[in-house]
Scaffold this motif. Structure first.
Motif, PDB file in Angstrom:
ATOM      1  N   SER A  75       0.826  -1.209   0.000  1.00 41.22           N
ATOM      2  CA  SER A  75       0.000   0.000   0.000  1.00 41.22           C
ATOM      3  C   SER A  75       0.859   1.257   0.000  1.00 41.22           C
ATOM      4  CB  SER A  75      -0.920   0.011   1.229  1.00 41.22           C
ATOM      5  OG  SER A  75      -1.870  -1.020   1.160  1.00 41.22           O
ATOM      6  N   LYS A  78       2.059   1.603  -3.588  1.00 42.36           N
ATOM      7  CA  LYS A  78       0.926   1.994  -4.433  1.00 42.36           C
ATOM      8  C   LYS A  78       0.599   3.475  -4.247  1.00 42.36           C
ATOM      9  CE  LYS A  78      -3.957   0.724  -5.180  1.00 42.36           C
ATOM     10  NZ  LYS A  78      -4.627   1.893  -4.566  1.00 42.36           N
ATOM     11  N   HIS A  79       0.610   3.945  -2.996  1.00 39.65           N
ATOM     12  CA  HIS A  79       0.299   5.350  -2.724  1.00 39.65           C
ATOM     13  C   HIS A  79       1.356   6.277  -3.322  1.00 39.65           C
ATOM     14  CE1 HIS A  79      -1.008   8.961  -0.641  1.00 39.65           C
ATOM     15  NE2 HIS A  79       0.235   9.120  -0.213  1.00 39.65           N
ATOM     16  N   ILE A  80       2.623   5.896  -3.249  1.00 38.31           N
ATOM     17  CA  ILE A  80       3.695   6.730  -3.804  1.00 38.31           C
ATOM     18  C   ILE A  80       3.476   6.945  -5.300  1.00 38.31           C
ATOM     19  CG2 ILE A  80       6.165   6.819  -4.353  1.00 38.31           C
ATOM     20  CD1 ILE A  80       6.654   5.385  -1.664  1.00 38.31           C
ATOM     21  N   GLU A  82       0.700   6.532  -7.039  1.00 34.73           N
ATOM     22  CA  GLU A  82      -0.558   7.230  -7.306  1.00 34.73           C
ATOM     23  C   GLU A  82      -0.469   8.707  -6.980  1.00 34.73           C
ATOM     24  OE1 GLU A  82      -3.802   3.606  -6.625  1.00 34.73           O
ATOM     25  OE2 GLU A  82      -3.438   5.080  -5.041  1.00 34.73           O
ATOM     26  N   SER A  83       0.421   9.080  -6.067  1.00 35.76           N
ATOM     27  CA  SER A  83       0.515  10.480  -5.639  1.00 35.76           C
ATOM     28  C   SER A  83       1.187  11.376  -6.668  1.00 35.76           C
ATOM     29  CB  SER A  83       1.274  10.569  -4.319  1.00 35.76           C
ATOM     30  OG  SER A  83       2.644  10.223  -4.497  1.00 35.76           O
ATOM     31  N   ASP A  84       1.964  10.785  -7.582  1.00 33.39           N
ATOM     32  CA  ASP A  84       2.705  11.586  -8.558  1.00 33.39           C
ATOM     33  C   ASP A  84       2.941  10.749  -9.814  1.00 33.39           C
ATOM     34  OD1 ASP A  84       4.418  13.145 -10.036  1.00 33.39           O
ATOM     35  OD2 ASP A  84       5.761  13.641  -8.376  1.00 33.39           O
ATOM     36  N   ARG A 142      10.173  12.209   3.370  1.00 31.82           N
ATOM     37  CA  ARG A 142       9.461  10.953   3.164  1.00 31.82           C
ATOM     38  C   ARG A 142       9.982  10.257   1.923  1.00 31.82           C
ATOM     39  NH1 ARG A 142       4.930   9.002   0.510  1.00 31.82           N
ATOM     40  NH2 ARG A 142       4.611  11.007  -0.518  1.00 31.82           N
ATOM     41  N   THR A 194      12.391   5.747  -0.872  1.00 35.58           N
ATOM     42  CA  THR A 194      11.430   5.856   0.222  1.00 35.58           C
ATOM     43  C   THR A 194      12.059   5.363   1.517  1.00 35.58           C
ATOM     44  OG1 THR A 194       9.281   5.134   1.075  1.00 35.58           O
ATOM     45  CG2 THR A 194      10.452   3.587  -0.335  1.00 35.58           C
ATOM     46  N   GLU A 196       9.945   4.623   4.064  1.00 32.64           N
ATOM     47  CA  GLU A 196       8.788   4.030   4.732  1.00 32.64           C
ATOM     48  C   GLU A 196       8.712   2.519   4.568  1.00 32.64           C
ATOM     49  OE1 GLU A 196       5.275   7.155   4.913  1.00 32.64           O
ATOM     50  OE2 GLU A 196       5.864   6.804   2.823  1.00 32.64           O
TER      51      GLU A 196
END
Length: 309
Positions: A75, A78-80, A82-84, A142, A194, A196
Motif C-alpha cells: 500500500s 501503491k500510494h507513492i 498514485e501520488s505523482d 518521506r 522511500t 517508509e
C-alpha cells in the motif's frame, strides 16, 4: 495490484522470501519467481521475462535474500506511485550523484550528503561484520529524489519496465542492471528513495573485478550522458569529485592487473561526456601515465603497473 519478480537461484531462500511477501505486502499481488539455477541467464533477461509476464500495473524487482519488515508495504508503494504520475522508480537505497568515472551508485569520493539515501538493515556475507541499520535521510524527507537506486529492491510501473527493457546484450551477468535501468528512465521520470519500507538484506554484494568489468561496459554505453546529479553543484565541486574518482579507479584497476590499454580505453570512452569538460579525463590520463612510468609512487607502495587485459 503488484507483480513481484524474483530471479531465483536458491529454493530455500525463495520459499522464505515468498512467505515473507505474502505476510507483509498487504495488497493483491503475484510472485513471478523465475528459476535460474540451471539456465543461469543474465539477470537482465530474467527481469525482462518477468516484466512481460506481470499482470499488474506495478512491478517490483527484488533479490531473494531479503526479509521485508514493514507491514502493508504494498500500500505504501501503491500510494507513492498514485501520488505523482511523474514518479517512475522507487527504491530503498540510492545515490543523488552518478559519476562520469565508472563506479556503482554509491560515490565514495563525493564528500556530500547527496551520495547516499537509504533505509536498509544490511547484513554481511563476504565480510566479517555485524548487521547495521544503514539509514541516511539528510533532509528528513518521506521521499528523496535520486539518480539511481540499488537493485536489491525497487519498484516501477509495468509500462516503464516494458518501454525501457533491461539491456541483456551489454550486461550479460548479474551486475550493473539497476544502474542501466535507472539511467534509461532518469531523463523521463523521477527516481525516488522511500524511507517508509524497511527490509533486511542478507548480502552486501561482491565488488570484485567481475563487477567492475560490467561497470566498464555500462559506462562505455552511458559516458556521453554522465555525470548526473539531483543536487546543486557549486564551483569546482563536480570536477574535484571526478578527479578523485578517476584517480582511485585507475589505481584499483592497476592493482587488479588491468592492462594499460584497457585503462586508457576506459578514459577514451569517458571523454564522450557532454555534461562537463573533458579536462578531467586528460588529468586522469596524466595520472595513469605517471603511475605507469613510475613518475608517481603508487599509493600503497606497489611499483608494478598493469600487465594483463
Amino acid at each position: 495490484m503488484i507483480s513481484i519478480v524474483i530471479c531465483s537461484a536458491d529454493q530455500t531462500e525463495l520459499s522464505k522470501v515468498s512467505e515473507n511477501i505474502h505476510d507483509t505486502v498487504g495488497i493483491p499481488h503475484e510472485i513471478i519467481a523465475i528459476d535460474n539455477r540451471e539456465a543461469r541467464c543474465g539477470i537482465c533477461d530474467v527481469y525482462n521475462e518477468g516484466a512481460k509476464k506481470a499482470r499488474f500495473d506495478l512491478v517490483c524487482f527484488m533479490h531473494e535474500d531479503i526479509e521485508i519488515r514493514t507491514e502493508n508495504w504494498g500500500s505504501v508503494v501503491k500510494h507513492i506511485f498514485e501520488s505523482d504520475p511523474d514518479i517512475g522508480i522507487v527504491g530503498v537505497a540510492g545515490g543523488g550523484y552518478k559519476s562520469l568515472a565508472p563506479a556503482g551508485w554509491y560515490q565514495l569520493e563525493f564528500h556530500s550528503e547527496e551520495r547516499s539515501y537509504q533505509n536498509v538493515l544490511q547484513g554481511y556475507k563476504f565480510d566479517d561484520k555485524q548487521e547495521i541499520h544503514a539509514y541516511h535521510n539528510p533532509r528528513n524527507e518521506r521521499l528523496s529524489r535520486v539518480v539511481c537506486v540499488d537493485g536489491l529492491w525497487f519498484c516501477t510501473r509495468r509500462d516503464i519496465a516494458l518501454r525501457f527493457p533491461f539491456d541483456g546484450k551489454v550486461l550479460t551477468g548479474f551486475h550493473g542492471y539497476d544502474l542501466d535501468f535507472c539511467l534509461s528512465v532518469f531523463p523521463h521520470y523521477k527516481i525516488m528513495v522511500t524511507y517508509e519500507v524497511l527490509m533486511k538484506h542478507a548480502s552486501e554484494g561482491n565488488f570484485n573485478r567481475q563487477w567492475l568489468d560490467h561497470i566498464l561496459k555500462l559506462h562505455k554505453k552511458w559516458s556521453y550522458a554522465l555525470p548526473l546529479t539531483t543536487s546543486v553543484m557549486r564551483g569546482n565541486e563536480m570536477y574535484d569529485i571526478e578527479k578523485r574518482s578517476f584517480e582511485r579507479l585507475i589505481e584499483q584497476m592497476m592493482r587488479w592487473k588491468y592492462s594499460y590499454w584497457k585503462i586508457q580505453t576506459m578514459l577514451w570512452h569517458s571523454a564522450k561526456t557532454k555534461q562537463m569538460s573533458t579536462r578531467v579525463v586528460f588529468k586522469a590520463f596524466r595520472h595513469l601515465l605517471k603511475l605507469h612510468l613510475h613518475i608517481l609512487p603508487f599509493p600503497d607502495g606497489q611499483r608494478n603497473g598493469p600487465t594483463t587485459a
